[in-house]
Design an enzyme around this catalytic site. Structure first.
Site: not given
Ligand code: G3H
Ligand code: ZN
Length: 286
Positions: A210-211, A213, A83
């Site tokens: 991405h990001g 969460s 990653d």
């Protein structure tokens, strides 16, 4: 079963669901992620960052992860991805260590520099049947900065540039910026969905967010419907780890066997990954 990441992503794209790419930091997080995949029969990707390799030792964490996949995954398709690799050298090292996917993140470079670096990694990786994810636009780390002062336009992926970039590099998947950011609730409340549609229209390879969460189910479903095939998750697993650890180890902690603590941590990771698997629609897709 260690399975080509390109295959995992293509199946998700064709099947109208997404898969999770979950960052691990040690043996127990890797086991928790795998336990969730097996229990829910979900394909997924485990990810290792450069900082985790620095922390744990690149060879050590790679071998541990590969062994866990071998021992636990059975027939469930699992990929192992670098990653946010920043250099050609780290991508090459991970391929040598047995990763079957690498992300080359040239998003902080100029368009041309990013393109050249990505192309170099793609040429090397494809010789070895390794899948490459690139990033165009920027998924920022905004830390404590004042969100009202963020100029989101600076981070967004330009759809036409994305078309040229993918055509020139041959990347297998693309991480995009549509208002998403790393960390917890540090992003635009509403993504630029029109931009996602334009990007989807111009390029055919799987798209990665991405990001994610902090993405709630409603937003995830909208993104999947808009053509997103993969969500990267790190912070949420870190929080599950740390919160569980802290709850069990206050001043009056009577636990004398660390395995009891790590068992609870592993289960917390598993529970979190299961929640994500259901939101992405990847349960029973193995
Ligand atoms: O590459 C990792 C992800 O983008 C994780 O982002 O920490 O916000 O979940 P996150
Ligand atoms: Zn990321």
């Amino acid at each position: 079963m260690l399975t080509s990441i390109k295959e995992i992503l293509t199946k998700a794209q064709e099947g109208g669901y997404a898969v999770g790419a979950f960052n691990l930091s040690n043996m127990e997080t890797a086991q928790g992620i795998l336990m969730a995949a097996v229990e829910r029969r979900s394909p997924l990707i485990v990810q290792i960052t450069e900082s985790t390799m620095k922390f744990a030792g690149a060879k050590e964490i790679a071998e541990i992860t590969r062994t866990i996949i071998k021992e636990r995954s059975g027939d469930i398709p699992i990929g192992i991805n670098l990653d946010h690799g920043k250099t050609f050298e780290v991508a090459m090292r991970c391929i040598d260590l047995g990763f079957n996917g690498v992300m080359i993140d040239g998003s902080r470079l100029s368009f041309e520099e990013n393109l050249n670096l990505t192309k170099r990694v793609v040429d090397y990786a494809h010789e070895k049947q390794v899948t490459v994810q690139a990033e165009l636009g920027v998924v920022p780390y905004l830390g404590e900065s004042d969100l009202s002062e963020v100029n989101w336009k600076d981070f967004m992926t330009d759809p036409e540039q994305a078309r040229q970039f993918v055509e020139a590099t041959g990347a297998d998947s693309l991480a995009i910026g549509i208002g998403n950011a790393h960390g917890f609730f540090r992003e635009l409340e509403n993504c630029d969905w029109d931009r996602l549609a334009e990007i989807r229209e111009k390029i055919k390879i799987p798209l990665v967010i991405h990001g994610s969460s902090d993405w709630l189910e409603e937003k995830i479903i909208k993104a999947v419907e808009g053509g997103v095939s993969c969500f990267n998750v790190d912070t949420d697993l870190r929080l599950a780890f740390v919160h569980t650890l802290c709850q069990l180890t206050d001043d009056k902690c009577a636990i004398t066997d660390p395995r009891n603590i790590m068992d609870a941590v592993r289960n917390a990771i598993k529970k979190k990954v299961i929640e994500k698997i259901h939101a992405y629609g990847s349960a029973n897709k193995a």
